[in-house]
Design an enzyme around this catalytic site. Sequence first.
Site, PDB file in Angstrom:
ATOM      1  N   LYS A 177       1.579  -7.903  51.451  1.00 12.62           N
ATOM      2  CA  LYS A 177       2.090  -9.167  50.320  1.00 12.62           C
ATOM      3  C   LYS A 177       3.173 -10.693  50.967  1.00 12.62           C
ATOM      4  O   LYS A 177       3.300 -11.727  49.932  1.00 12.62           O
ATOM      5  CB  LYS A 177       3.166  -8.090  49.360  1.00 12.62           C
ATOM      6  CG  LYS A 177       2.293  -6.806  48.566  1.00 12.62           C
ATOM      7  CD  LYS A 177       1.285  -7.983  47.673  1.00 12.62           C
ATOM      8  CE  LYS A 177       0.915  -6.719  46.874  1.00 12.62           C
ATOM      9  NZ  LYS A 177       0.231  -7.531  45.648  1.00 12.62           N
ATOM     10  N   SER A 189      -2.926  -1.439  54.376  1.00 10.25           N
ATOM     11  CA  SER A 189      -2.102  -2.180  53.732  1.00 10.25           C
ATOM     12  C   SER A 189      -0.608  -1.915  53.440  1.00 10.25           C
ATOM     13  O   SER A 189       0.017  -3.533  53.148  1.00 10.25           O
ATOM     14  CB  SER A 189      -2.439  -1.964  52.152  1.00 10.25           C
ATOM     15  OG  SER A 189      -1.850  -1.162  50.969  1.00 10.25           O
TER      16      SER A 189
END
Length: 426
Positions: free
Chosen positions: A67, A325
Amino acid sequence: MTQIQHDAQDRPGAQLSVQLEDIEAAQKLLADIIVRTPMEHSRALGRMVDATVHLKAENLQRAGSFKVRGAYVRMARLSEEEKARGVVAASAGNHAQGVALAAKKLGITAKIYMPRGVALPKLAATRDHGAEVILHGSNVDEALAEAQRESDATGSVFIHPFNNTDVVAGQGTIGLEILEQEPDVDTVIMGIGGGGLLAGSAVAIKQQAARLGREVKIIGVQAENAAAYPPSLAADALVPIEGERTIADGIAVGRPGEIPFEIIKDLVDEVVTVSEDAIARALIFLLERSKMVVEPAGAVPVAALMEGKLADLGIDSKNIVAVLSGGNIDPMLMLRVIQHGLSAADRFLTVKMMLKDLPGELATISQIIADADANVTGVDHSRIGGALSMGEVSIVINMETKGAEHSERVLNRLRAQGYEPMVPQH
């Protein structure tokens, strides 16, 4: 029309809002900010799917997930006047930490809304980066709505977690790294929540591969309890869902983003879903076999591979990259997921039995289990209950086993001695 113009017109996604050049520019902007995360070869996973499998370890990224890539690109491109107004965001954890870290790097004040019940480590890490955190709502969508109202009321810049072209371009830098680190990849599989990571990576991989005269398949994975993309893609419109309850909180988004959706429907080959049990098993697999601490949202592509989703789609891949992720998992959640995953893999067996209330009965049961080479981890013993008769006790035994066959042997040993073990549904 020149040949160069013709090539640009015909490349995958040529008319979309984010292009390969945008992602290459984002990569330069991030050069001294992010970590170039490693690509780890997983032989164990490769044997399962009969292919070479690499894990893109974005769980080792700064702030624990991908992110920060999109957040930094978005915020670095703000004007000085916008930076002075500060930023506001909403997240269950990973985007919050990415925004907080980017704000600290850029000298911008940040206010971040997080749902009540957010994992304490994510809350603490966001505050440690210097952001002001406000708890609001029971899910990410409610926190997002409140963050947007804050932006409208104060003039602070709203940093959306996925529905922004700069954010999508930043996340897409993962796609460029994958092709640089594993040039022969033929399939990339990754989780999808709002869609920023999948959309950006699809643009980067599809367009760069086309430059090289190659084709790479892109597969998205959602938790089946929070899967807004399959109905949206089927309807060719944004279809919101409600009640998205999943251990993969990082991808529990009730409505796809408009910008990612347009890219994904054009470039992504398939979106599949996986169960909660499959996610838990994948998380344990990554801990045991790859020594990777990964949050449930980061484990969904591995869950899809372990469940044979590529084979179900008729995709015969030889060189696969699965994107891990994020790695921001609450230790208490990890404890529950491990227990659930062991149970789902038939390595943690719980049995309930009615016994005669006589001395030595528990010792007899324990010896039968020990002789079957299982390990008792907990016992709950009760003489009180509506289903119990005088002279009976209810006993619940938790034990470690070596898998489904071993569990069945333990149950058969108990039955052979006259007991009636019941196995509750996990």
